[in-house]
Design an enzyme around this catalytic site. Structure first.
Site, short mmCIF file in Angstrom:
data_model
loop_
_atom_site.label_atom_id
_atom_site.label_comp_id
_atom_site.label_asym_id
_atom_site.label_seq_id
_atom_site.Cartn_x
_atom_site.Cartn_y
_atom_site.Cartn_z
N ASP A 71 0.85 -1.19 0.00
CA ASP A 71 0.00 0.00 0.00
C ASP A 71 0.89 1.25 0.00
O ASP A 71 2.06 1.19 0.40
CB ASP A 71 -0.97 0.01 1.19
CG ASP A 71 -0.27 0.04 2.54
OD1 ASP A 71 0.74 -0.67 2.71
OD2 ASP A 71 -0.72 0.79 3.44
N GLU A 135 0.10 -0.87 5.76
CA GLU A 135 1.13 -0.45 6.71
C GLU A 135 0.99 1.04 6.94
O GLU A 135 1.21 1.55 8.04
CB GLU A 135 2.53 -0.76 6.17
CG GLU A 135 3.65 -0.64 7.20
CD GLU A 135 4.20 0.77 7.34
OE1 GLU A 135 4.85 1.07 8.36
OE2 GLU A 135 3.97 1.59 6.43
ZN LIG Z 1 6.82 1.90 4.26
#
Ligand SMILES: [Zn+2]
Length: 380
Positions: A71, A135
């Site tokens: 992501d 994340e």
């Molecule tokens: Zn990262």
């Protein structure tokens, strides 16, 4: 034929995977790894997509893992980019795009290294890739979900490398063997509203708040430990939102963020904050509410076999010996550390989260080489 980490990076950058959108990135990686003999499982939880890929036997006593994320943060002002943020254009040896350094090239480098390693050597052990699609967001259903699932399935890593960018300026100069903890405290001082011409009829919350913030900000938490810099406390806001010059407000709010080393736990810090609140309450006669939120405890993988192996591999390829550091913000290593020894090593992170985020193509190739050496060393 050797896997090309630059081609893999290009394909990943073209997937518009802004958290929590999967954007095709994990689907592509599952196909790529599946074709090389990895057993791939999608471990999706809530809105988040995650991929677990294992080559070799489950529960093997030598199971080397890589952790990373596909992501990316939002692109911001798209018109400000020299090259469209999901174009993966390569110009003058630089590959442009959101996520090019943080951290699609890291994922591409370890995927390419892992594929070639198992194909060429059929190691006695397992190679694991635990890749999350969250994340950069709240990270509740990302690496945490992967680790929960692994526990339930008796899947385990015996050592793990997180491929986040770790080098400030020069390729190879830094690895992260731990991270500081992070926590935030929210304070509300309650007084009594009143006319500023008659302050004796009011109870002004502002002076006690100012005294409390000064007391917290002037305190030395510690002076650093063996592997960590000194802990820091920053007052990030003090708010009353009072538009009137003749009204003493009823309440005042403030926020404090603490980055702490291994001399503290969040529990100790909360107890200390509460003692400061209690002293202010006693001295000033105001009511003070405190709420706290802990993002992560500090952790350290003490220098040992894993960090030595990484250090050797980095030096072989770049000629630079990485400094073991614990600086910077949090990363998913804060979750992995509960599972197995974990060290972070990756690219130069200068352009992370910026407009015109870009990666030097030569560094992607070097990173694959470093990860390949780490695998070879681990299974030697
Ligand atoms: Zn990262």
């Amino acid at each position: 034929m050797a896997s090309d980490p630059v081609k893999i990076t290009e394909t990943l950058v073209k997937c518009a995977s802004v958290t929590p959108t999967e954007g095709g990135a994990l689907v592509y990686l599952a196909e790529l790894l599946g074709a090389a003999g990895f057993e791939c499982t999608r471990v999706d939880r809530g809105e988040t997509s995650n991929l677990y890929a294992r080559w070799g036997a489950k529960g093997h006593a030598r199971s080397f893992g890589f952790n990373g994320h596909t992501d990316v943060v939002p692109v911001g002002d798209e018109d400000a980019w020299t090259h469209p943020p999901f174009s993966a254009n390569i110009v003058d040896g630089w590959l442009y795009g959101r996520g090019s350094t943080d951290m699609k090239s890291g994922v591409a480098a370890f995927a390419a290294a892992a594929i070639d390693f198992v194909t060429d050597t059929s190691p006695d052990g397992a190679v694991i890739l635990a890749i999350t699609g969250d994340e950069e967001g709240v990270a509740i259903d990302g690496t945490v979900a992967l680790l929960d699932w692994m526990d339930n399935q008796n899947e385990a890593m015996t050592a793990c490398l997180v491929g986040e960018p770790t080098c400030p300026d020069t390729m190879g100069e830094m690895m992260k063997i731990g991270r500081r903890g992070s926590m935030t405290a929210y304070f509300t001082v309650h007084g009594i509203q009143g006319h500023s011409a008659y302050p004796h009829r009011a109870l002004n919350p502002l002076p006690p708040m100012a005294r409390l913030m000064d007391r917290l900000a002037s305190h030395t938490l510690d002076t650093g430990t063996d592997h960590f810099d000194a802990s820091t406390l920053a007052v990030t806001t003090i708010d009353t939102g009072n538009p009137a010059n003749n009204v003493i407000p009823a309440a005042c709010k403030a926020t404090v963020n603490i980055r702490f080393n291994d001399a503290h736990t969040s529990t100790d810090l909360i107890a200390w904050l509460q003692s400061q609140v209690d002293e202010t309450t006693t001295a000033d006669g105001v009511k003070i509410e405190m709420k706290t939120q802990v993002s992560g405890e500090s952790f350290l993988t003490p220098p040992g076999e894993l960090s030595a192996l990484i250090s050797r591999s980095v030096k072989d390829v770049t000629g630079v010996e990485p400094v073991p550091s614990t600086t910077g913000g949090t990363s998913d290593a804060r979750f992995v550390k509960n599972h197995c020894p974990v060290v972070e090593f990756g690219l130069v992170g200068k352009t992370m989260h910026q407009v015109d985020e870009r990666v030097e193509v030569a560094h992607i190739e070097q990173l694959k080489e470093i990860y390949s050496k780490i695998l070879a060393g681990y299974f030697a």
